[in-house]
Write an enzyme that holds these catalytic residues in place. Structure first.
Site, PDB file in Angstrom:
ATOM      1  N   ASP A   8      29.779  41.477  34.850  1.00  0.00           N
ATOM      2  CA  ASP A   8      31.190  41.640  35.189  1.00  0.00           C
ATOM      3  C   ASP A   8      31.612  43.012  34.665  1.00  0.00           C
ATOM      4  O   ASP A   8      31.751  43.203  33.450  1.00  0.00           O
ATOM      5  CB  ASP A   8      32.017  40.527  34.532  1.00  0.00           C
ATOM      6  CG  ASP A   8      33.519  40.796  34.569  1.00  0.00           C
ATOM      7  OD1 ASP A   8      33.957  41.619  35.398  1.00  0.00           O
ATOM      8  OD2 ASP A   8      34.250  40.168  33.767  1.00  0.00           O
ATOM      9  N   VAL A   9      31.782  43.968  35.584  1.00  0.00           N
ATOM     10  CA  VAL A   9      32.138  45.335  35.183  1.00  0.00           C
ATOM     11  C   VAL A   9      33.644  45.505  35.369  1.00  0.00           C
ATOM     12  O   VAL A   9      34.138  45.725  36.473  1.00  0.00           O
ATOM     13  CB  VAL A   9      31.370  46.383  36.013  1.00  0.00           C
ATOM     14  CG1 VAL A   9      31.625  47.777  35.444  1.00  0.00           C
ATOM     15  CG2 VAL A   9      29.869  46.084  36.008  1.00  0.00           C
ATOM     16  N   THR A  12      37.861  47.792  31.351  1.00  0.00           N
ATOM     17  CA  THR A  12      37.719  48.052  29.916  1.00  0.00           C
ATOM     18  C   THR A  12      36.357  47.661  29.379  1.00  0.00           C
ATOM     19  O   THR A  12      35.742  48.409  28.627  1.00  0.00           O
ATOM     20  CB  THR A  12      38.810  47.301  29.137  1.00  0.00           C
ATOM     21  OG1 THR A  12      40.101  47.693  29.615  1.00  0.00           O
ATOM     22  CG2 THR A  12      38.725  47.618  27.639  1.00  0.00           C
ATOM     23  N   ARG A  13      35.862  46.487  29.761  1.00  0.00           N
ATOM     24  CA  ARG A  13      34.617  45.969  29.220  1.00  0.00           C
ATOM     25  C   ARG A  13      33.620  45.643  30.325  1.00  0.00           C
ATOM     26  O   ARG A  13      33.995  45.222  31.427  1.00  0.00           O
ATOM     27  CB  ARG A  13      34.850  44.685  28.406  1.00  0.00           C
ATOM     28  CG  ARG A  13      35.839  44.801  27.276  1.00  0.00           C
ATOM     29  CD  ARG A  13      35.358  45.701  26.169  1.00  0.00           C
ATOM     30  NE  ARG A  13      34.173  45.197  25.493  1.00  0.00           N
ATOM     31  CZ  ARG A  13      33.540  45.868  24.515  1.00  0.00           C
ATOM     32  NH1 ARG A  13      33.989  47.054  24.117  1.00  0.00           N
ATOM     33  NH2 ARG A  13      32.471  45.364  23.942  1.00  0.00           N
ATOM     34  N   LEU A  14      32.356  45.849  30.024  1.00  0.00           N
ATOM     35  CA  LEU A  14      31.244  45.372  30.841  1.00  0.00           C
ATOM     36  C   LEU A  14      30.666  44.162  30.115  1.00  0.00           C
ATOM     37  O   LEU A  14      30.275  44.266  28.942  1.00  0.00           O
ATOM     38  CB  LEU A  14      30.188  46.457  31.015  1.00  0.00           C
ATOM     39  CG  LEU A  14      28.920  46.090  31.812  1.00  0.00           C
ATOM     40  CD1 LEU A  14      28.319  47.323  32.465  1.00  0.00           C
ATOM     41  CD2 LEU A  14      27.853  45.420  30.932  1.00  0.00           C
ATOM     42  N   ASP A 118      36.946  40.660  40.787  1.00  0.00           N
ATOM     43  CA  ASP A 118      37.026  39.885  39.549  1.00  0.00           C
ATOM     44  C   ASP A 118      37.952  38.679  39.721  1.00  0.00           C
ATOM     45  O   ASP A 118      37.668  37.592  39.209  1.00  0.00           O
ATOM     46  CB  ASP A 118      37.482  40.758  38.384  1.00  0.00           C
ATOM     47  CG  ASP A 118      38.780  41.516  38.647  1.00  0.00           C
ATOM     48  OD1 ASP A 118      39.232  41.596  39.808  1.00  0.00           O
ATOM     49  OD2 ASP A 118      39.347  42.053  37.671  1.00  0.00           O
ATOM     50  N   ARG A 119      39.046  38.867  40.476  1.00  0.00           N
ATOM     51  CA  ARG A 119      39.943  37.738  40.732  1.00  0.00           C
ATOM     52  C   ARG A 119      39.237  36.665  41.553  1.00  0.00           C
ATOM     53  O   ARG A 119      39.345  35.468  41.259  1.00  0.00           O
ATOM     54  CB  ARG A 119      41.197  38.212  41.460  1.00  0.00           C
ATOM     55  CG  ARG A 119      42.139  39.042  40.612  1.00  0.00           C
ATOM     56  CD  ARG A 119      43.255  39.644  41.462  1.00  0.00           C
ATOM     57  NE  ARG A 119      44.063  38.605  42.111  1.00  0.00           N
ATOM     58  CZ  ARG A 119      44.889  38.856  43.133  1.00  0.00           C
ATOM     59  NH1 ARG A 119      44.980  40.070  43.641  1.00  0.00           N
ATOM     60  NH2 ARG A 119      45.606  37.863  43.646  1.00  0.00           N
ATOM     61  N   THR A 141      43.157  43.913  30.604  1.00  0.00           N
ATOM     62  CA  THR A 141      43.865  45.174  30.816  1.00  0.00           C
ATOM     63  C   THR A 141      45.062  44.938  31.735  1.00  0.00           C
ATOM     64  O   THR A 141      46.168  45.414  31.478  1.00  0.00           O
ATOM     65  CB  THR A 141      42.920  46.213  31.444  1.00  0.00           C
ATOM     66  OG1 THR A 141      41.756  46.353  30.622  1.00  0.00           O
ATOM     67  CG2 THR A 141      43.613  47.560  31.566  1.00  0.00           C
TER      68      THR A 141
END
Length: 273
Positions: A8-9, A12-14, A118-119, A141
């Site tokens: 999951d990229v 803010t975070r991978l 991502d959603r 974020t």
């Protein structure tokens, strides 16, 4: 035994996790995987950090049967991600996008291509866990709120600045307001602030809470009364604490869950493989 590697990229975070075929994405354990990790997405732009990440993962898990991912950080991040494992050049990479098909659910988005991957992954993850009328919330974020009906229809959702972006905006665009940072470890149900710091912190949290409350009301108005709220992301502990009262008033199940996007990619990958 098959092994799947999922990424999951985010902005803010991978985040990554490895799951085995004997595991089930419907399992509601805190984590459904034995191997996982997280780094700043910015580090993906560094060749040295990519080498370090790839070496660590390759030494931690055996060669996977497939790699699934979603990315909202742009095409360069995708290219950098897919360069990680040259030694596994025969492993298939599968990208989950907003228009990716998952049996049993569909979106009413006018143009599914533009639905954030991502959603959509989080919606799939929520569907894998339960079939009730659900709000799917990602508190990172950005804060996203999506409605998934028990009938498998995604009725759309909202995107708003996350807590940090709200607080940074007040600090950046005003002359005297300080930068306030909410601490998930000190989550509390804030009232009216009795200092400027409290007024900002509690106010931003109240704005998020208000949006979620309105989403619950709106879902009821369109005949899909919410039974459960899944909430993930760095600010999940703060918002989950704020939602305790709403849960009691409306008879809701508030369920913070770690890695909902990863779980959705995993569930999708099982169907796509």
């Amino acid at each position: 035994m098959s092994l799947y590697l999922v990424f999951d990229v985010g902005n803010t975070r991978l985040k990554w996790a490895a799951v085995e075929s004997t595991q089930n994405p419907a399992d509601r354990q805190k984590k459904g995987w034995a191997y996982s990790g997280s780094i700043s997405t910015k580090l993906l732009a560094s060749a040295d950090h990519r080498t370090e990440l790839a070496d660590y993962i390759a030494k931690t898990i055996p060669k996977p049967d497939a790699i699934g991912f979603c990315c909202v950080a742009g095409s360069e991040a995708i290219a950098n991600l897919q360069s990680l494992f040259p030694q596994w050049n025969d492993v298939s990479w599968k990208q989950l996008q907003g228009d990716s098909i998952y049996p049993g659910i569909r979106t009413l988005y006018a143009d599914p291509v533009k639905l954030g991957a991502d959603r959509w992954a989080a919606v799939i993850g929520a569907r894998a866990l339960a079939t009730s009328n659900t709000l799917v919330i990602s508190a990172g974020t950005a804060t996203t709120i999506d409605l998934l009906g028990s009938n498998g229809v995604h009725y759309g959702g909202w995107i708003m600045p996350g807590l940090a972006l709200m607080q940074e905006s007040l600090h950046t665009n005003t002359a005297q307001l300080p930068l306030v940072e909410s601490d998930p470890r000190q989550a509390q149900s804030g009232g009216f602030g009795l200092s400027t710091t409290e007024a900002i912190g509690f106010g931003c949290e109240a704005a998020q809470f208000g949006a979620i409350t309105r989403a619950v009301q709106l879902a009821k108005e369109i005949n899909h009364p919410i039974e459960r709220i899944w909430i993930d992301g760095g600010n999940a502990p703060i918002l989950a604490k704020q939602l305790d009262l709403l849960a009691k008033q409306c008879g809701l199940l508030i369920e913070p869950i770690e890695g909902l996007v990863l779980r959705g990619i995993w569930a999708w990958l099982l169907k796509a493989s």
